[in-house]
Design a protein around this motif. Sequence first.
Motif, PDB file in Angstrom:
ATOM      1  N   SER B  51       0.845  -1.209   0.000  1.00 34.51           N
ATOM      2  CA  SER B  51       0.000   0.000   0.000  1.00 34.51           C
ATOM      3  C   SER B  51       0.872   1.247   0.000  1.00 34.51           C
ATOM      4  O   SER B  51       0.572   2.232  -0.700  1.00 34.51           O
ATOM      5  CB  SER B  51      -0.907   0.019   1.233  1.00 34.51           C
ATOM      6  N   ASP B 178      -5.600  -1.165  -4.820  1.00 37.67           N
ATOM      7  CA  ASP B 178      -4.974  -1.701  -3.603  1.00 37.67           C
ATOM      8  C   ASP B 178      -5.818  -2.849  -3.071  1.00 37.67           C
ATOM      9  O   ASP B 178      -6.843  -2.630  -2.443  1.00 37.67           O
ATOM     10  CB  ASP B 178      -4.861  -0.580  -2.570  1.00 37.67           C
ATOM     11  N   GLU B 179      -5.385  -4.073  -3.324  1.00 38.98           N
ATOM     12  CA  GLU B 179      -6.138  -5.268  -2.929  1.00 38.98           C
ATOM     13  C   GLU B 179      -7.629  -5.122  -3.224  1.00 38.98           C
ATOM     14  O   GLU B 179      -8.453  -5.204  -2.312  1.00 38.98           O
ATOM     15  CB  GLU B 179      -5.947  -5.539  -1.422  1.00 38.98           C
TER      16      GLU B 179
HETATM   17 MG   LIG Z   1      -2.194  -2.818   2.230  1.00 35.67          MG
END
Ligand SMILES: [Mg+2]
Lengths: 447, 232
Positions: B51, B178-179
């Motif tokens: 991240s 992000d994911e």
């Molecule tokens: Mg993360």
Amino acid sequence: MYKLKLIIRYLVRRRITHFAVLTVALCVFIVVVVMTVMNGLVEEFKQKNHDFVGDCVVGTKSLVGFPYYEELMQALEATACVEAVSPVVKNYALLRPQYGGDRYVELLGIDPVRHSRVTNFAQTLYYRAADPAKAFVPVYEPNALGCVLGIDLALWRDARSEYTFDATPQRAAFSLTCFPLNARGAPAMAGTTVVSSQQFYYSDNSHSGIARVDDSTVYIPLDQAQSLCMAGERKRITAVHIRFRAGAELYGGCEQVRRLWSQFRQARADAPDGRLLDTVTVESWKEHRRAYIAPMEKEETLMSVMFSLVGITTVFIVFVVFYVIVSHKTKDIGVLKSVGASSASVMGLFSGFAFVVGLLGSVAGIAAGWLFLAYINRIEDWLYSRFGFQLWDRTIYAIGEIPHEVEFHVLAVIAFCAIVACLIGALVPAWGAARLRPVETLHGSRS
Amino acid sequence: MGERPVILKAERLHKSYRMGATRVSVLKGVDLAVEQGQFVAVIGASGSGKSTLLHLLGGLDRPNEGTVSFDGQDLNRMRSWELNRFRNEMVGFVFQFYHLLDELDVLENVFLPTMVSRGIVGWLATRKAARERALKLLEQLGLQDRARHKPYQLSGGERQRVAIGRALMNEPRLLLADEPTGNLDSTTGNGILKVLERLHQAGQTIVMVTHDERVARRAQRVITLADGKVKT
Ligand SMILES: [Mg+2]
Ligand SMILES: Nc1ncnc2c1ncn2[C@@H]1O[C@H](COP(=O)(O)OP(=O)(O)O)[C@@H](O)[C@H]1O
């Protein structure tokens, strides 16, 4: 644009913002009501004192009084700013009703016509309001000496501050007793004793609205007062009351009178009894009545200070509310920044939000205060008839209605302060929020 | 590789966080180049700094050392207003937890990036076009019936598709995810990945980070992040 939209949504959807608006509204409401009532009471009291005294007083605290007043009044009447003057003798006397008992009273010897030109004396009368020249003529005994009694000496006031008047003044006689003083200030012999007495008939009552005046003052003709209270070659009085022309400035007028007085006094420094002029001062009505007005003003100042504290509390409450709101909204701040909103813009969002909260709170508070004030007297009446409870006990306070005149500029100031309070309360958390880096606000928090 | 221009380039990126008295180094010299139109997956264990890297690439945070350049422009050298504009026009973010604004409905969430960059007058002028674009995006994402719903009325997969719509609103040249499937079950996650694949086919440059190898395999190119560096 998103700011406006979000401000509206935050306002409508978040319960806590409703509380914030309510808090502001309540504080504004309280301040509006208290300020209006207090301010109204003080202004009313000042007005009554002004009406009672006139604009300016050339007078002495000495009971001996001062001579040469006729010339003084002529000189005053020739002054540009002076509209009318009235000579007054003030003293203390013992009042004895026919059927016994006695009490001390303040004696005011006046010429009713002249005094009515300077003060509102005529309007304070009940029977002779239209014809003050006959103020001291009892209808039931036209050839007898009359006196006007302060209304609380003559009549009972009920719990609603109302008096019951008879169609004509009741027949009643009093004797007034004084210690006459000669020009040296020594008791003068009046016949065989040092007191002089005179019988008067009740001819009218005077309602000035000032409780201290109305429950202790007896008005009698000027020449009667002079012969009751004073002895000596030259006639004396204790004060000249002055009314200025419409448009004349109070302090400028008093200054003019002061100059005239000091010349007048110098010119008579060596005249017989001229030293009696030394005790005379020139005062505006405010100075003359300051012993009575100052405590009221003190009370008002005290109230203002106390309600400033309420204001500070408001700032703090708003601060807390905004702190909570902002900490609930840090994710939004991160999102907004991730799509390109600047820190200034985020700051603007929360300041705008605070402004709207303050504005709505003020409007609601003022509306509620205004409504409450419009009905305050009816509410008080209802409370009294239902529970016998009175905000201001009318047997003590000489007020009729509770003041409820809302002043526009007072409202404007209060609303302005409330909005500023909200902005201050919101500034700190909003600044903190705007400074937040988006990463800190978005990290792992759930939606 | 190599036939297309590089639009995103990271060189010797260092990032550390202060944790009380100590500093924790998360990135220790990351080098990365993304070509236009590529679909890149960055894989790494939880806590490996994925991240952090993505935030640096998108101009949400600044590195301690090293440079990120976009289209040859160094993000470090940008003024804050230029960076805001960069985030608004050039990048679209998709987060693991969607991060929609609860007070706005689906349609408003999608056109938020356009609204943010316009004043009241500017917004009135572009509102119609923006709404149409947002509606078209929702249609492409299969959410045309949900335009007036609030985020809390949607399922996780639907929320993530709204977030993708928002990220695409200003037609960014770079999509950072992000994911995006991290909070979804595999079927729903698969749906999201299909959306990303479709975007990739249409020419969109995408950088996605994930800790899940099966997710990473869907990308065109996989980069592994470990010990604060890119493993080769
Ligand atoms: Mg993360
Ligand atoms: N704002 C921050 N302050 C302090 N530590 C942070 C911050 N952001 C991330 N970290 C730390 O940096 C490391 C990497 O975090 P992150 O980039 O979120 O990893 P990943 O996304 O790969 O799980 C973690 O140990 C995390 O605790």
